[in-house]
Design a protein around this motif. Structure first.
Motif, PDB file in Angstrom:
ATOM      1  N   ASN A  66       1.425 -20.076  13.234  1.00 14.92           N
ATOM      2  CA  ASN A  66       0.007 -19.913  12.921  1.00 14.92           C
ATOM      3  C   ASN A  66      -0.860 -19.794  14.168  1.00 14.92           C
ATOM      4  OD1 ASN A  66       0.427 -20.083  10.085  1.00 14.92           O
ATOM      5  ND2 ASN A  66       0.485 -22.322  10.216  1.00 14.92           N
ATOM      6  N   SER A  67      -0.239 -19.807  15.333  1.00 13.79           N
ATOM      7  CA  SER A  67      -0.992 -19.727  16.576  1.00 13.79           C
ATOM      8  C   SER A  67      -1.435 -18.300  16.857  1.00 13.79           C
ATOM      9  CB  SER A  67      -0.134 -20.237  17.744  1.00 13.79           C
ATOM     10  OG  SER A  67      -0.790 -20.021  18.967  1.00 13.79           O
ATOM     11  N   TYR A  68      -2.652 -18.170  17.393  1.00 14.92           N
ATOM     12  CA  TYR A  68      -3.175 -16.856  17.746  1.00 14.92           C
ATOM     13  C   TYR A  68      -3.552 -16.780  19.224  1.00 14.92           C
ATOM     14  CZ  TYR A  68      -3.351 -16.136  12.706  1.00 14.92           C
ATOM     15  OH  TYR A  68      -3.004 -16.018  11.386  1.00 14.92           O
ATOM     16  N   ASN A  69      -3.069 -17.762  20.002  1.00 13.83           N
ATOM     17  CA  ASN A  69      -3.368 -17.792  21.422  1.00 13.83           C
ATOM     18  C   ASN A  69      -2.070 -17.916  22.206  1.00 13.83           C
ATOM     19  OD1 ASN A  69      -3.932 -19.328  24.068  1.00 13.83           O
ATOM     20  ND2 ASN A  69      -5.970 -18.651  23.453  1.00 13.83           N
ATOM     21  N   ALA A  70      -1.752 -16.898  23.007  1.00 17.51           N
ATOM     22  CA  ALA A  70      -0.472 -16.859  23.706  1.00 17.51           C
ATOM     23  C   ALA A  70      -0.307 -18.028  24.670  1.00 17.51           C
ATOM     24  CB  ALA A  70      -0.343 -15.537  24.465  1.00 17.51           C
ATOM     25  N   SER A  71      -1.364 -18.379  25.376  1.00 21.22           N
ATOM     26  CA  SER A  71      -1.284 -19.467  26.359  1.00 21.22           C
ATOM     27  C   SER A  71      -0.995 -20.792  25.683  1.00 21.22           C
ATOM     28  CB  SER A  71      -2.587 -19.547  27.166  1.00 21.22           C
ATOM     29  OG  SER A  71      -2.792 -18.367  27.897  1.00 21.22           O
ATOM     30  N   ASP A  72      -1.671 -21.054  24.568  1.00 24.41           N
ATOM     31  CA  ASP A  72      -1.438 -22.306  23.839  1.00 24.41           C
ATOM     32  C   ASP A  72      -0.019 -22.343  23.271  1.00 24.41           C
ATOM     33  OD1 ASP A  72      -4.004 -23.038  24.387  1.00 24.41           O
ATOM     34  OD2 ASP A  72      -4.801 -22.549  22.396  1.00 24.41           O
ATOM     35  N   THR A  73       0.459 -21.200  22.779  1.00 24.63           N
ATOM     36  CA  THR A  73       1.810 -21.127  22.226  1.00 24.63           C
ATOM     37  C   THR A  73       2.851 -21.419  23.299  1.00 24.63           C
ATOM     38  OG1 THR A  73       1.066 -19.433  20.666  1.00 24.63           O
ATOM     39  CG2 THR A  73       3.430 -19.680  20.952  1.00 24.63           C
ATOM     40  N   LEU A  74       2.693 -20.800  24.456  1.00 23.33           N
ATOM     41  CA  LEU A  74       3.622 -21.035  25.557  1.00 23.33           C
ATOM     42  C   LEU A  74       3.554 -22.479  26.029  1.00 23.33           C
ATOM     43  CD1 LEU A  74       5.651 -19.946  27.642  1.00 23.33           C
ATOM     44  CD2 LEU A  74       3.695 -19.358  29.093  1.00 23.33           C
ATOM     45  N   ASN A  75       2.368 -23.016  26.129  1.00 18.81           N
ATOM     46  CA  ASN A  75       2.207 -24.397  26.580  1.00 18.81           C
ATOM     47  C   ASN A  75       2.886 -25.373  25.625  1.00 18.81           C
ATOM     48  OD1 ASN A  75       1.026 -26.251  28.535  1.00 18.81           O
ATOM     49  ND2 ASN A  75      -0.351 -26.876  26.894  1.00 18.81           N
ATOM     50  N   SER A  76       2.758 -25.123  24.332  1.00 23.33           N
ATOM     51  CA  SER A  76       3.409 -25.983  23.332  1.00 23.33           C
ATOM     52  C   SER A  76       4.925 -25.945  23.491  1.00 23.33           C
ATOM     53  CB  SER A  76       3.019 -25.538  21.915  1.00 23.33           C
ATOM     54  OG  SER A  76       1.644 -25.705  21.688  1.00 23.33           O
ATOM     55  N   LEU A  77       5.454 -24.747  23.713  1.00 19.49           N
ATOM     56  CA  LEU A  77       6.899 -24.613  23.883  1.00 19.49           C
ATOM     57  C   LEU A  77       7.374 -25.339  25.141  1.00 19.49           C
ATOM     58  CD1 LEU A  77       9.548 -23.248  22.882  1.00 19.49           C
ATOM     59  CD2 LEU A  77       9.064 -21.457  24.558  1.00 19.49           C
TER      60      LEU A  77
END
Length: 228
Positions: A140-151
């Motif tokens: 459900n993420s729409y922000n690449a930076s936040d997605t990468l940071n979570s991973l």
């Protein structure tokens, strides 16, 4: 008779289907004796994508049991290193990103998300403790930076990541040449989404327990890298 692998960038396919392959695996040892974060710029059709495929096959822990099948007869097969098949591989190809200025950020975010979901699926056995809630957050993420940071924050307790980025400047070069410097600057400077993404990458390489252990980026120009 062996076939000519024109246009093929999949190292394992080239090896399995008996294509000609000019062995460059000896350079893997050179890379391991170099800094951990590397940036290679060369003209198009130089073999950069194929080289990333070689690195993925050599370092990806999921190919550990297939090492002989893939590499027998190559230089690295007789000169294996301790780091062989010991990394989680996260690979991006930024030529997949749409350079249309009205769609580029959305396309970039989608490209990052899809590759991270593929990463989680590939290494699902290593991430059994990662709950469905986290996967739903990624989906459900729409922000690449936040997605990468979570991973990055999730993986750091499970092992080390080797990130491979192919054609890092593909869409930015197109924007620069077709839309002009102002549009290009908006995504590569200040609060631009591409600059922020590289800030997250840098943070993931920082510290003694940094989850991103190695990074190899390819492109055709140093301009975007200088700007981000």
């Amino acid at each position: 008779m062996r076939k000519i692998p024109y246009g093929l960038t999949d190292f394992i396919r080239i090896r399995k289907q008996k294509y000609y392959y000019v062995d460059k695996t000896r350079f893997i040892q050179n890379i391991e004796n170099s800094p951990s974060f590397l940036f290679l710029i060369r003209p198009r059709r130089f073999g950069k994508s194929l080289w990333l495929s070689v690195l993925q096959a050599y370092y990806d822990l999921t190919y550990k049991d297939r090492f002989e099948e893939i590499f027998k007869g190559t230089s690295i097969y007789d000169n294996q290193t301790e780091e062989r098949n010991s990394y989680f591989i996260l690979r991006f190809n930024f030529s997949e990103v749409c350079p249309d200025i009205n769609r580029v950020e959305e396309s970039f975010n989608k490209t990052i998300k899809l590759n991270i979901l593929k990463f989680l699926d590939t290494y699902s056995e290593a991430f059994l403790k990662v709950n469905q809630k986290f996967i739903n957050e990624i989906e459900n993420s729409y922000n690449a930076s936040d997605t990468l940071n979570s991973l990055i924050n999730t993986v750091k307790d499970h092992g080390k990541i080797y990130i491979l980025i192919d054609e890092y400047d593909n869409f930015t070069n197109t924007i620069l040449s077709t839309q002009g410097k102002e549009r290009y600057t908006a995504i590569t400077h200040g609060e631009g989404f591409f600059r922020h993404f590289f800030n997250v990458l840098k943070a993931g390489t920082t510290g003694s327990d940094a989850p991103i252990s190695k990074l190899f980026i390819t492109g055709v120009s140093p301009v975007t890298m200088d700007d981000v």
